[in-house]
Each structure stands twice: as C-alpha cells, then as structure tokens.
Motif scaffolding. Structure first.
Motif, short mmCIF file in Angstrom:
data_model
loop_
_atom_site.label_atom_id
_atom_site.label_comp_id
_atom_site.label_asym_id
_atom_site.label_seq_id
_atom_site.Cartn_x
_atom_site.Cartn_y
_atom_site.Cartn_z
N GLY A 147 8.38 -38.02 -14.08
CA GLY A 147 7.51 -36.70 -14.06
C GLY A 147 6.78 -36.92 -12.90
O GLY A 147 6.03 -38.00 -12.40
N CYS A 148 6.78 -35.75 -12.19
CA CYS A 148 5.82 -35.69 -10.87
C CYS A 148 4.31 -35.40 -11.34
O CYS A 148 4.24 -34.26 -11.94
N GLN A 149 3.41 -36.22 -10.81
CA GLN A 149 2.06 -35.92 -11.33
C GLN A 149 1.43 -34.96 -10.37
O GLN A 149 0.38 -34.25 -10.96
N VAL A 150 2.16 -34.50 -9.26
CA VAL A 150 1.34 -33.48 -8.32
C VAL A 150 1.86 -32.08 -8.83
O VAL A 150 1.33 -31.17 -8.88
N CYS A 151 3.29 -31.96 -8.89
CA CYS A 151 3.98 -30.61 -9.04
C CYS A 151 4.48 -30.42 -10.28
O CYS A 151 4.95 -29.31 -10.69
N GLY A 152 4.66 -31.46 -11.22
CA GLY A 152 5.06 -31.31 -12.48
C GLY A 152 6.80 -31.30 -12.74
O GLY A 152 7.31 -31.20 -13.82
N SER A 153 7.29 -31.47 -11.57
CA SER A 153 8.63 -31.59 -11.41
C SER A 153 9.30 -32.96 -12.23
O SER A 153 8.57 -33.95 -12.25
#
Length: 139
Positions: free
Chosen positions: A33-39
């Motif tokens: 999971g990306c902590q910046v954009c949530g992808s």
C-alpha cells in the motif's frame, strides 16, 4: 475434455521476498500500500504505480480475484499420472487491482471462463515456501 490443474512448483525466499513469504506462511497474501496516495501495488513493487512514491507498506489482500487469462497444455502422460490437459500459470486480477501470475488449482479446464471469480489458497510444495494459488470461488 475435462482436465486436471497443475500445482505450484518449489520456490525459495530471498531478501526481496522475505516479507511476502512471511505473509504466505501465515496464510496472508500481502500487497503493498502506498502511504502517499493510498493505491495498492503488486507485492514486488519498489515504487507506487500511481504516484511513484517509495516506502510502500505491506497490506493484506482480500483473497478474491477474477480470472483474466490462462493456458491449457496437453502433455504426453507420464507413468502414474492421469492423461488430459493441464492448466499452467494464469493471470488473475486481484480485487485490489493488481494482476498476478498464479497457478489455478482444483479447477476443471472445461469450466474456466474469463471473469470467473476465484479465491486464494496457500500451498506448500515439498522443499518450498508457501505460495498463493487460486481456485474457483464457491457458489
């Protein structure tokens, strides 16, 4: 013609796959999971496919997927094995979005269709780490 579906072969962990295989040993299919954009990204991603951020964190997948593509081969039977087609790696789309190459297990090759719902299971071939495989969803 109805056919059998091959199981996974042995795999071994290394430094890049350690977290993933720690998850499979616990019956978890870990994505990143990306902590910046949530992808949600594939397990081997180094950067987010959406925003190019680093520092991706493991998140458990739902275990649900749909069948995108597969190949059926018709090998020459070996002694002690039943004759018939064998399904080898397929491409599945995880409910979270990423596509994954996987083995299909416990499926009849005559019933495979694009978009078929699948669920993850974990198998541990002799001398191998636990690996995710997919089987047709019940229902």
């Amino acid at each position: 013609m109805s056919g059998r579906v091959a199981g996974p072969g042995p795999v071994a962990r290394n430094a890049d796959t350690e977290v993933f295989f720690d998850g499979t040993a616990e019956g978890k299919f870990l994505l990143l999971g990306c902590q910046v954009c949530g992808s949600i990204n594939r397990p081997q991603a180094e950067r987010c496919a959406s925003c190019d951020a680093t520092g991706l964190q493991p998140v458990p997948a739902s275990g649900r997927a749909t069948l995108v593509s597969w190949v059926v081969v018709h090998p020459r039977p070996r002694e002690g094995e039943p004759p018939g087609p064998v399904t080898i790696p397929a491409i599945v789309e995880l409910d979270e979005g990423p596509w994954w190459w996987s083995q299909l297990v416990d499926a009849d090759t005559d019933t495979l269709t694009a978009g078929m719902p699948l669920t993850v299971e974990f198998r541990t071939p002799e001398g191998s780490e636990a690996v995710p495989v997919f089987t047709p969803a019940a229902g």
